[in-house]
Design an enzyme around this catalytic site. Structure first.
Site, PDB file in Angstrom:
ATOM      1  N   SER A 254       0.867  -1.159   0.000  1.00 21.78           N
ATOM      2  CA  SER A 254       0.000   0.000   0.000  1.00 21.78           C
ATOM      3  C   SER A 254       0.904   1.208   0.000  1.00 21.78           C
ATOM      4  O   SER A 254       2.085   1.118   0.339  1.00 21.78           O
ATOM      5  CB  SER A 254      -0.862   0.017   1.250  1.00 21.78           C
ATOM      6  N   LYS A 255       0.322   2.327  -0.401  1.00 19.79           N
ATOM      7  CA  LYS A 255       1.153   3.515  -0.549  1.00 19.79           C
ATOM      8  C   LYS A 255       1.732   3.983   0.782  1.00 19.79           C
ATOM      9  O   LYS A 255       2.603   4.825   0.806  1.00 19.79           O
ATOM     10  CB  LYS A 255       0.383   4.620  -1.252  1.00 19.79           C
ATOM     11  N   ARG A 256       1.250   3.431   1.887  1.00 20.60           N
ATOM     12  CA  ARG A 256       1.830   3.835   3.173  1.00 20.60           C
ATOM     13  C   ARG A 256       3.256   3.324   3.335  1.00 20.60           C
ATOM     14  O   ARG A 256       4.041   3.891   4.063  1.00 20.60           O
ATOM     15  CB  ARG A 256       0.999   3.313   4.334  1.00 20.60           C
ATOM     16  N   ARG A 471       7.732  10.072   3.613  1.00 23.20           N
ATOM     17  CA  ARG A 471       7.656   8.835   4.394  1.00 23.20           C
ATOM     18  C   ARG A 471       9.061   8.241   4.592  1.00 23.20           C
ATOM     19  O   ARG A 471       9.434   7.821   5.684  1.00 23.20           O
ATOM     20  CB  ARG A 471       6.762   7.836   3.653  1.00 23.20           C
TER      21      ARG A 471
END
Ligand code: GLU
Length: 485
Positions: A254-256, A471
């Site tokens: 996931s983009k997280r 991130r």
């Protein structure tokens, strides 16, 4: 396998950036279709009116073409069994749902949200499974149809039959479930739009799909789909649920945790053929274990029997390594063309020019000023980020950066003014120093203290790259020890 000509499809929902998972599932469908002389169809599942956009749909077409896939039928290329966009097929779904009601396999449900809530609370108090309790099943059919036709607000639900449903999966064998575990699914919403289950099954049938090859996450929907095939009296397709792509920690990508937008990989200079080659290695191995191969070679060798269900890891380092292999084996002239295309064509330069025009003195200054735009990773000066925090701990900085990414994820308009205003409000609410956060963001996404206006840089970089860089910096700072005083 039946002897019908193979027809397969991907059915992405146009919400957000084009996802690597769409290209992965697309590649497997494409390979299977080409290998069997069949047809590969692209259908757009845009029944979620709130979240679907035409821009996202176009980005899916562009990104899939960029990696080198093509389709035989779809909204943009037409075909004999269209329309291929679900929002243009609502009449078809309504007619089919009416057939199900007439046959007694579906029923209108007039329960209000308050009533549904009360049902749920009662079930919770009694420690029962929560779900629709079937109240409206018991309304006599004639009365239910009369009320529905008179315009009373309702949804249409599937009357889940008693018994068991067995899903035959080409990769996983038979999975049996008790129908009592399945809720009476909503098929048509009160606004007249179908749910995923109804639209997906009706379209797969009407479009003559022989094999549904999709991600593992849809396997829990398959029993519901099989009940619909049964109710309509249709022969179901063969189901193949591909393993989910995973992060190193085995969670679903996931983009997280990882960049997942195809636009991001294009921007950092991943070659489309390397991207496709990388996807083709996820969970599938070539007979001679070779790692570099072309799409045609993959199509020739592809087999469901060579897919392993272990949960392939989407390893960014490996993608970058493989990209390097492709680069080294590329003809010099071709490589020159690709670099020029990425950085120096008028199209690629246009958004950057206003940002750097004030800053370059000779044309030769250009590359130095734009190098961070296409960099796969930024060498973040952690010490400068820490200093900018003026006494904040690394854990506090990491937390602030992560909260910022979450905030940015929720922003609809990725435009400079919105970003700046939004982030100022965010700082007010969280009691963060605007100047501190903005300096840190500049360092995270460019690695430099002085850059063109920060939010203009954000816009040119795009949401995926900005999120990824912040991130990555948050993770790096969390693991870093500042120098002792
Ligand atoms: N619309 C679903 C998706 O977004 C389709 C799943 C399927 O292939 O059935 O992936």
């Amino acid at each position: 396998m039946s002897d019908k000509p193979v027809r397969v499809r991907i059915a992405p929902s146009p919400t957000g950036d084009p996802h690597v998972g769409t290209a992965y599932v697309g590649l497997i469908n494409y390979a299977f279709a080409r290998q069997n002389g069949g047809q590969f169809i692209l259908r757009i599942e845009d029944t979620d009116q709130e979240r679907s956009t035409r821009a996202s749909e176009q980005a899916i077409f562009d990104a899939l073409r960029w990696v080198g896939l093509s389709w035989d039928e779809g909204p943009d290329v037409g075909g004999p069994l269209g329309p291929y966009r679900q929002s243009e097929r609502t009449e078809i779904y309504r007619k089919h749902v009416r057939d199900l009601i007439d046959l007694g396999f579906a029923y209108p449900c007039f329960c209000t949200p308050e009533e549904l809530n009360a049902i749920r609370l009662r079930q919770r108090d009694l420690k029962q499974n929560t779900g629709y309790d079937g109240t409206c099943r018991h309304i006599p059919k004639d009365e239910a149809i009369r009320r529905m036709d008179a315009g009373e607000t309702c949804v249409i639900r599937l009357k889940v039959p008693e018994g068991k449903t067995v899903v035959h999966d080409r990769l996983r064998g038979d999975v049996e479930i008790e129908n009592s575990q399945v809720d009476d699914q909503i098929l048509l919403k009160s606004d007249g739009f179908p749910t995923y289950h109804l639209a997906n099954v009706v379209d797969d049938h009407l479009m003559g799909i022989t094999h549904v090859i999709r991600a593992e996450e849809w396997i829990s929907s398959t029993p519901k789909h099989l009940m619909l095939y049964e109710a309509f009296g249709w022969e179901p397709p063969t189901f193949v649920h591909l393993p989910l792509l995973r992060n190193h920690d085995k969670s679903k990508i996931s983009k997280r945790k990882n960049p997942v937008s195809l636009l991001y990989f294009k921007q950092i200079g991943i070659l489309p053929e390397a991207m496709l080659n990388f996807l083709a290695m996820l969970g599938h191995s070539m007979p001679d274990e070779r790692e570099k191969f072309t799409l045609t070679e993959f199509v020739n060798e592809f087999s469901f029997d060579r897919i392993s269900l272990g949960g392939p890891v989407f390893d960014l380092e490996k993608l970058i390594w493989l990209n390097g292999v492709h680069i080294r084996e590329m003809d010099d002239d071709e490589l020159a063309r690709r670099i020029v295309g990425l950085m120096f064509t008028p199209e690629a330069m246009k958004p950057l020019i206003p940002l750097i025009k004030e800053r370059i003195r000779t044309l030769g200054d250009y590359p130095e000023h734009v190098s961070y735009f296409n960099a796969p990773q930024i060498d973040v000066p952690l010490i400068d980020i820490w200093k900018a925090g003026k006494g904040m701990t690394t854990a506090q900085i990491a937390k602030m950066l992560k909260e910022t990414v979450e905030f940015l994820d929720g922003i609809r308009e990725f435009d400079a003014r919105w970003l700046e205003e939004g982030l100022r409000t965010f700082c007010e609410q969280k009691e963060y120093q605007v100047k501190t956060l903005f300096m840190m963001l500049r360092l995270c996404i460019t690695g430099r203290k002085a850059t063109p206006p920060l939010f203009d840089v954000f816009v040119v970089l795009g949401k995926a790259a900005v999120g990824q860089r912040i991130r990555a910096a948050a993770d790096a700072i969390a693991a870093w020890k500042p120098p002792a005083a």
